[in-house]
Design a protein around this motif. Sequence first.
Motif, PDB file in Angstrom:
ATOM      1  N   GLY A   1       0.815  -1.211   0.000  1.00 10.54           N
ATOM      2  CA  GLY A   1       0.000   0.000   0.000  1.00 10.54           C
ATOM      3  C   GLY A   1       0.847   1.259   0.000  1.00 10.54           C
ATOM      4  N   SER A   2       1.930   1.245   0.785  1.00  7.03           N
ATOM      5  CA  SER A   2       2.809   2.415   0.818  1.00  7.03           C
ATOM      6  C   SER A   2       3.454   2.662  -0.540  1.00  7.03           C
ATOM      7  CB  SER A   2       3.888   2.212   1.887  1.00  7.03           C
ATOM      8  OG  SER A   2       3.314   2.075   3.177  1.00  7.03           O
ATOM      9  N   VAL A   3       3.965   1.612  -1.157  1.00  5.52           N
ATOM     10  CA  VAL A   3       4.609   1.748  -2.474  1.00  5.52           C
ATOM     11  C   VAL A   3       3.607   2.237  -3.511  1.00  5.52           C
ATOM     12  CG1 VAL A   3       5.742   0.483  -4.338  1.00  5.52           C
ATOM     13  CG2 VAL A   3       6.370   0.033  -1.947  1.00  5.52           C
ATOM     14  N   LEU A   4       2.417   1.640  -3.506  1.00  5.59           N
ATOM     15  CA  LEU A   4       1.400   2.023  -4.487  1.00  5.59           C
ATOM     16  C   LEU A   4       0.962   3.477  -4.300  1.00  5.59           C
ATOM     17  CD1 LEU A   4      -0.487   1.163  -6.785  1.00  5.59           C
ATOM     18  CD2 LEU A   4      -2.123   0.398  -5.047  1.00  5.59           C
ATOM     19  N   ALA A   5       0.762   3.886  -3.046  1.00  2.42           N
ATOM     20  CA  ALA A   5       0.306   5.258  -2.788  1.00  2.42           C
ATOM     21  C   ALA A   5       1.354   6.281  -3.206  1.00  2.42           C
ATOM     22  CB  ALA A   5      -0.033   5.415  -1.305  1.00  2.42           C
ATOM     23  N   ALA A   6       2.603   6.069  -2.787  1.00  6.93           N
ATOM     24  CA  ALA A   6       3.654   7.033  -3.131  1.00  6.93           C
ATOM     25  C   ALA A   6       3.861   7.113  -4.645  1.00  6.93           C
ATOM     26  CB  ALA A   6       4.952   6.640  -2.436  1.00  6.93           C
ATOM     27  N   SER A   7       3.915   5.979  -5.314  1.00  3.38           N
ATOM     28  CA  SER A   7       4.124   5.974  -6.770  1.00  3.38           C
ATOM     29  C   SER A   7       2.951   6.639  -7.491  1.00  3.38           C
ATOM     30  CB  SER A   7       4.298   4.537  -7.258  1.00  3.38           C
ATOM     31  OG  SER A   7       5.383   3.906  -6.618  1.00  3.38           O
ATOM     32  N   SER A   8       1.752   6.346  -7.065  1.00  3.83           N
ATOM     33  CA  SER A   8       0.568   6.889  -7.737  1.00  3.83           C
ATOM     34  C   SER A   8       0.502   8.401  -7.611  1.00  3.83           C
ATOM     35  CB  SER A   8      -0.701   6.255  -7.157  1.00  3.83           C
ATOM     36  OG  SER A   8      -0.686   4.849  -7.324  1.00  3.83           O
ATOM     37  N   PHE A   9       0.750   8.922  -6.420  1.00  2.00           N
ATOM     38  CA  PHE A   9       0.698  10.369  -6.229  1.00  2.00           C
ATOM     39  C   PHE A   9       1.807  11.079  -7.006  1.00  2.00           C
ATOM     40  CE2 PHE A   9      -1.940   9.539  -2.401  1.00  2.00           C
ATOM     41  CZ  PHE A   9      -2.979  10.417  -2.692  1.00  2.00           C
ATOM     42  N   ALA A  10       2.982  10.465  -7.057  1.00  2.00           N
ATOM     43  CA  ALA A  10       4.077  11.079  -7.818  1.00  2.00           C
ATOM     44  C   ALA A  10       3.716  11.193  -9.289  1.00  2.00           C
ATOM     45  CB  ALA A  10       5.356  10.263  -7.630  1.00  2.00           C
ATOM     46  N   VAL A  11       3.122  10.160  -9.852  1.00  2.00           N
ATOM     47  CA  VAL A  11       2.723  10.193 -11.262  1.00  2.00           C
ATOM     48  C   VAL A  11       1.508  11.105 -11.452  1.00  2.00           C
ATOM     49  CG1 VAL A  11       1.894   8.786 -13.192  1.00  2.00           C
ATOM     50  CG2 VAL A  11       3.682   7.904 -11.678  1.00  2.00           C
ATOM     51  N   PHE A  12       0.590  11.078 -10.494  1.00  2.00           N
ATOM     52  CA  PHE A  12      -0.636  11.877 -10.617  1.00  2.00           C
ATOM     53  C   PHE A  12      -0.334  13.375 -10.677  1.00  2.00           C
ATOM     54  CE2 PHE A  12      -4.055  14.273  -8.533  1.00  2.00           C
ATOM     55  CZ  PHE A  12      -5.128  13.944  -9.335  1.00  2.00           C
ATOM     56  N   PHE A  13       0.660  13.825  -9.933  1.00  2.00           N
ATOM     57  CA  PHE A  13       0.990  15.250  -9.908  1.00  2.00           C
ATOM     58  C   PHE A  13       2.001  15.644 -10.985  1.00  2.00           C
ATOM     59  CE2 PHE A  13      -0.819  14.864  -5.647  1.00  2.00           C
ATOM     60  CZ  PHE A  13      -1.588  16.020  -5.584  1.00  2.00           C
ATOM     61  N   GLY A  14       2.114  14.853 -12.030  1.00  2.00           N
ATOM     62  CA  GLY A  14       2.899  15.258 -13.192  1.00  2.00           C
ATOM     63  C   GLY A  14       4.246  14.588 -13.330  1.00  2.00           C
ATOM     64  N   GLY A  15       4.564  13.629 -12.489  1.00  2.00           N
ATOM     65  CA  GLY A  15       5.843  12.944 -12.589  1.00  2.00           C
ATOM     66  C   GLY A  15       5.838  11.865 -13.664  1.00  2.00           C
ATOM     67  N   SER A  16       7.021  11.429 -14.032  1.00  2.00           N
ATOM     68  CA  SER A  16       7.156  10.354 -15.011  1.00  2.00           C
ATOM     69  C   SER A  16       7.087   8.999 -14.324  1.00  2.00           C
ATOM     70  CB  SER A  16       8.495  10.503 -15.753  1.00  2.00           C
ATOM     71  OG  SER A  16       9.576  10.348 -14.834  1.00  2.00           O
ATOM     72  N   LEU A  17       7.161   7.943 -15.134  1.00  2.00           N
ATOM     73  CA  LEU A  17       7.159   6.603 -14.557  1.00  2.00           C
ATOM     74  C   LEU A  17       8.407   6.362 -13.710  1.00  2.00           C
ATOM     75  CD1 LEU A  17       5.769   4.480 -17.533  1.00  2.00           C
ATOM     76  CD2 LEU A  17       4.560   5.282 -15.494  1.00  2.00           C
TER      77      LEU A  17
END
Length: 323
Positions: free
Chosen positions: A192-208
């Motif tokens: 859950g921690s990995v998914l949340a951090a990765s998702s928010f980073a991409v959601f706010f304009g970050g790359s993969l």
Amino acid sequence: MQRDGLQTLFRIVTRRKGLVKTPGKGKAFDLAQAAKPDFRAGIPTTLVSILQNHYNRGKKTKLKRGYFMGEAEVSRFLCILIKMGEALQNSGAEVFRVEDTLNRIAAAYGAQEVNVFVITSSIVVTLTMPQLPPQTQTRRLRHASGNDLLMLEELNALSRRICAAPPSVEEFQRQLDAILAKRADPRLRLAGSVLAASSFAVFFGGSLWDGLLAGVIAVLVFWMERCLAPFCMNGVEFQFIASFCCGISTLLFCRIGPQLHADKILIGIIMLLIPGIMLTNSIRDILLGDIISGSLRLVEAILMAAVLALGMMAAIWLMGGIA
């Protein structure tokens, strides 16, 4: 034959004028407390128990969801009740929910009066059972800022079962201990921690790649929560250390990979540490009238958010900026 003998023996004992106080209709009979001391001293304890159980047999069902307890059992029940409140508070329940749950459980066991006072650091319960003096217990709460919604749901289900059909005090304790003994699978929390951090980073304009690095830093946050947090004096200290370490790690990785965006990665990491549920519960406590508890939670949430920003700023300043 045994039943007839008990009835005869009970009539012989209770007909002795002035020795036994006759209980009211539908009330439980306590021979050990009702009999005079000189008369009670001459009755074996086993006989007292047999006579009392025989008299009370069939009368408990006449009471409104009542459960008869002696003074020692009330003290034990009160300890279990406070333990239930502590578990609710540590799982992220609002103060109103904790107080309401304890009041309902105590009423289900036949309490005449219940006074529950809960704040983020303490629980005080005063319980008055029929024909018994009031008893008060208090407990200091030191880990009341956790969030375990799965355990909270199980505790709520337990309280509903108890209010519908109160079990014995021993069974209540057994079911509560079984819930508290459960531990969430750490692999699910890590995922859950990995998914949340990765998702928010991409959601706010970050790359993969930003999302991937945010997931890596989330593993560091998970490790610190399990291994470092127990050694910190409080959540504020842990919040500063975790935010500072995550900020330093993120900026170091961004120095190695110029294509990474440190600001987007830091946003994903901040979402794991920001006290959102605590802030929401504090506002709800204030709106429900629990001004003291709500104010304490609000101050703690604001302080943790400020320390989170301070740790990130210290890391950025030490590394010479984000770029």
